[in-house]
Design a protein around this motif. Structure first.
Motif: not given
Ligand SMILES: NC(=O)C1=CN([C@@H]2O[C@H](COP(=O)(O)OP(=O)(O)OC[C@H]3O[C@@H](n4cnc5c(N)ncnc54)[C@H](OP(=O)(O)O)[C@@H]3O)[C@@H](O)[C@H]2O)C=CC1
Ligand SMILES: O=C(O)C(=O)[C@@H](O)[C@H](O)C(=O)CO
Length: 274
Positions: A23, A46, A140-141, A162, A188-189, A191, A193, A231-234, A237, A240-241
């Motif tokens: 996401w 996902d 989901s939800n 989910q 989901w989320s 961490l 976010l 989720k991470s684009v880094t 990370r 690390e995850n």
């Molecule tokens: N079904 C639904 O309604 C929903 C589903 N989802 C699903 O869940 C997935 C994960 O949830 P999401 O909402 O993205 O949030 P997350 O809880 O996975 O958090 C993502 C955030 O945490 C940061 N992050 C990730 N790893 C680290 C780390 N090791 N240290 C520090 N910061 C970190 C990321 O930064 P950065 O990317 O900059 O590294 C980003 O800003 C989504 O991508 C999606 O697939 C999410 C929301 C709703």
């Protein structure tokens, strides 16, 4: 490469308990992000129609050369596409973007109880299963009453629900309402976010076990039995995850993290969304 645990779902299929969520991963970032994850060892992705990045997921999978049966790909039916016939039609569109013949898991993204009939949508998901376009189907939800309703009216139980879950949002009623039907929880989320990483309690545990706060939170999810895909684009990370399979939290650590629940919902409320 680390061995990712699997969970057997109520339809008998085996899902990798850990993956990457995409996401808010942009068009520019999606191919490098998924490619990096696959290189590190992630085999579960996902995505969703609504994330508008299924093409990039498909491109990265195709470029990886990884055998289809080694991957778990989840996508989700968009809100506003809740007629029974929409499910098969929309999944075919997603599959073309993903360059796949089937998805491992297809989810109703949100129940949108005030603007559609999610029981009919669920019948459409069963059509996807019967046509072999999805190997497993879920939701989901979904709140407990939404789940109860689709199960009692169709006789088919989703494989997963989910839902938002992280240390400061246990979402216990939705967790319990899923598990009582044998529906596995995808968190989901996970961490929060990123917001739950700041917790001093988690920082203390991380320092003691020699891991990062993110790794401690992800380990908590795994030990609670949740399916999880941060989720991470880094790139650092993403690596690390993935380093969460070589340590264990104690029962006291788990209880200390459980105690952080403060009802901190970060996303929409499923009873009123859509
Ligand atoms: N079904 C639904 O309604 C929903 C589903 N989802 C699903 O869940 C997935 C994960 O949830 P999401 O909402 O993205 O949030 P997350 O809880 O996975 O958090 C993502 C955030 O945490 C940061 N992050 C990730 N790893 C680290 C780390 N090791 N240290 C520090 N910061 C970190 C990321 O930064 P950065 O990317 O900059 O590294 C980003 O800003 C989504 O991508 C999606 O697939 C999410 C929301 C709703
Ligand atoms: O990411 C998802 O899957 C979502 O449904 C989100 O876009 C959701 O709408 C949201 O806002 C979560 O905070």
């Amino acid at each position: 490469m680390a061995q990712v645990p699997t969970i057997t779902l109520n339809d008998g299929r085996s899902i990798p308990q850990f993956g990457i969520g995409v996401w808010q991963v942009s068009t520019d970032d999606i191919v490098p992000t998924v490619s990096k994850a696959l290189e590190v060892g992630y085999r579960h992705i996902d995505t969703a129609q609504g994330y508008q990045n299924e093409e990039g997921v498909g491109e990265a999978i195709a470029a990886s050369g990884i055998a289809r049966d080694e991957l778990w790909v989840t996508t989700k039916l968009a809100n506003g596409k809740h007629e029974r016939s929409d499910a098969v039609a929309e999944l075919k569109t997603s599959l073309a973007k993903l360059r796949l013949d089937y998805v491992d898991l297809y989810l109703i993204h949100w129940p949108t109880p005030n603007s559609g009939d999610y029981v009919e949508t669920w019948r459409g998901m069963q059509d996807c299963l019967e046509q072999g376009l999805a190997k497993s189907i879920g939701v989901s939800n979904f709140q407990p009453d939404h789940l109860d309703k689709i199960i009692s009216e169709t006789g088919t139980t989703p494989a997963v629900n989910q839902i938002e879950v992280h240390p400061t949002f246990a979402n216990q009623a939705a967790v319990d309402g899923s598990l009582k039907h044998g529906v596995r929880v995808e968190a989901w989320s996970p961490l929060g976010l990123g917001s739950d990483l700041k917790s001093p309690e988690i920082g203390e545990i991380a320092a003691r076990v020699g891991k990062t706060p993110a790794q401690v939170i992800l380990r908590w999810h795994l030990q609670k039995g949740y399916i999880v895909f941060p989720k991470s684009v880094t790139p650092a990370r993403i690596e690390e995850n993935f380093q969460v399979f070589d340590f264990e939290l104690t029962a006291d650590d788990l209880a200390a993290i459980d105690a952080l629940d403060e009802g901190n919902r970060t996303g929409p409320n499923p009873d009123t969304f859509g």
